[in-house]
Write a protein that holds these residues in place. Structure first.
Motif, mmCIF file in Angstrom:
data_model
loop_
_atom_site.group_PDB
_atom_site.id
_atom_site.type_symbol
_atom_site.label_atom_id
_atom_site.label_comp_id
_atom_site.label_asym_id
_atom_site.label_seq_id
_atom_site.Cartn_x
_atom_site.Cartn_y
_atom_site.Cartn_z
ATOM 1 N N ALA A 223 0.908 -1.188 -0.099
ATOM 2 C CA ALA A 223 0.072 -0.041 -0.072
ATOM 3 C C ALA A 223 0.790 1.085 -0.018
ATOM 4 N N PRO A 224 0.819 2.097 -0.986
ATOM 5 C CA PRO A 224 1.577 3.432 -0.950
ATOM 6 C C PRO A 224 1.426 4.383 0.131
ATOM 7 N N LEU A 225 0.156 4.465 0.550
ATOM 8 C CA LEU A 225 0.046 5.176 1.571
ATOM 9 C C LEU A 225 0.622 4.805 2.934
ATOM 10 N N THR A 226 0.842 3.626 3.088
ATOM 11 C CA THR A 226 1.303 2.905 4.216
ATOM 12 C C THR A 226 2.936 2.967 4.280
ATOM 13 N N MET A 227 3.364 2.985 3.216
ATOM 14 C CA MET A 227 4.878 3.121 2.837
ATOM 15 C C MET A 227 5.252 4.621 2.979
ATOM 16 N N ARG A 228 4.375 5.611 2.551
ATOM 17 C CA ARG A 228 4.746 6.927 2.797
ATOM 18 C C ARG A 228 4.669 7.290 4.142
ATOM 19 N N ALA A 229 3.564 6.747 4.826
ATOM 20 C CA ALA A 229 3.609 6.993 6.431
ATOM 21 C C ALA A 229 4.769 6.897 6.953
ATOM 22 N N ALA A 276 -5.217 -5.151 -4.359
ATOM 23 C CA ALA A 276 -4.925 -4.390 -5.623
ATOM 24 C C ALA A 276 -4.997 -2.906 -4.976
ATOM 25 N N PHE A 277 -3.876 -2.259 -4.321
ATOM 26 C CA PHE A 277 -3.900 -1.038 -3.946
ATOM 27 C C PHE A 277 -3.845 0.103 -4.932
ATOM 28 N N ASN A 278 -4.212 1.326 -4.674
ATOM 29 C CA ASN A 278 -4.135 2.308 -5.773
ATOM 30 C C ASN A 278 -3.539 3.462 -5.177
ATOM 31 N N GLY A 279 -3.179 3.583 -3.953
ATOM 32 C CA GLY A 279 -2.627 4.785 -3.387
ATOM 33 C C GLY A 279 -3.491 5.785 -2.852
ATOM 34 N N LYS A 280 -4.799 5.208 -2.722
ATOM 35 C CA LYS A 280 -5.974 6.431 -2.409
ATOM 36 C C LYS A 280 -6.742 5.786 -1.073
#
Length: 280
Positions: A223-229, A276-280
């Protein structure tokens, strides 16, 4: 994308010919953005135009939601980056003004890498010296071949090693190892680098790219948001306690729990399938 799908995907130029210096090769391969330091006659030593191009490439990758991870590599098999291009020192790093300009653009490029929301992997073969170590330390993961050699030769040239680079070095390998690296200016083997925390994994040269692509496939499926966090919170935790922004960290965690990706992650777990994560 799976490792096999990532390997099968063709690399495509991220810029039209002539849009950036030829000493930086920027390519997209599925979910992977590649930055290749392309100055092989000087063992990929970093020149002024290369420093200037790095933020431009990162802007391009970060504006593309398909790019989930960025890889730094060196052209050929002799070096990742063997320091700054000394041939430019006499004309471009001799006056105080020139030195300050060089410090500004190199610092900006490294901070852009370090603060990118995309995970950054340094794929290191051969020499990784001076500026190469700085770029490696600005990356999140350092995957290394057994032929890699690390060092900071600033003390052999009378250079001042900037504070931000010294902090990154100390954060990665500790003050004791940083002292040895900076005081001796000697080169360290890949195994020594791994023992001190400078390298995450060390493999034979022939296995390095496959390992990097395996990591890229694993990371790009998350998940992009988890990695960004995670990236931002880790940066906050490395700050002095007085500078720690707890509210910003809490907001990042809340954003993850309020995202469509969290819904997708729960559903995928219950349905026993890959999310299937989309970063949203």
């Amino acid at each position: 994308m799976s490792t096999e799908e990532t390997q099968a995907a063709a690399r495509e130029p991220a810029f039209a010919a002539g849009a950036i210096t030829e000493r930086i090769i920027a390519e997209k391969q599925g979910a992977v953005g590649w930055i290749t330091f392309n100055n092989p006659t000087r063992r990929n030593a970093i020149s002024v135009d290369m420093w200037e191009a790095i933020p431009t490439v990162l802007d391009r990758f970060e504006s593309d939601p398909r790019i989930r991870v960025i890889v730094l590599s060196g052209s050929g098999d002799k070096a990742f980056v063997a320091g700054a291009d000394i041939s430019q020192f006499e004309h471009q790093r001799s006056s105080p003004r020139d030195v300050q300009y060089y410090e500004n653009i190199s610092e900006h490029a490294q901070l852009r890498l370090q603060f990118s929301d995309r995970p950054v992997i340094a794929m290191i073969r051969g020499f990784c010296l001076g500026a190469g170590v700085n770029l490696a330390l600005a990356s999140d993961l350092r995957l290394v071949a057994t032929d890699a050699r690390f060092g900071v030769p600033a003390a052999r040239m009378g250079l001042g090693y900037r504070v931000s680079s010294t902090k990154n070095l100390v954060d990665a390998i500790g003050a004791a190892n940083a002292r040895e690296m900076l005081f001796t200016a000697r080169q360290f083997s890949a195994e020594e680098a791994k023992a001190m925390g400078l390298a995450h994994h060390v493999v034979p040269p022939a296995a390095l790219e496959a390992l990097v692509l395996e990591y890229c496939a694993t990371i790009s499926a998350n998940a992009p948001l988890t990695m960004r966090a995670a990236k931002r919170i880790i940066r906050e935790l490395l700050k002095p306690p007085s500078d720690f922004d707890a509210a910003a960290c809490d907001a990042l965690i809340t954003q993850c729990f309020e995202s469509a990706d969290y819904v997708e992650g729960r559903r995928a777990f219950m349905e026993k399938r890959k999310p299937a994560f989309n970063g949203k």
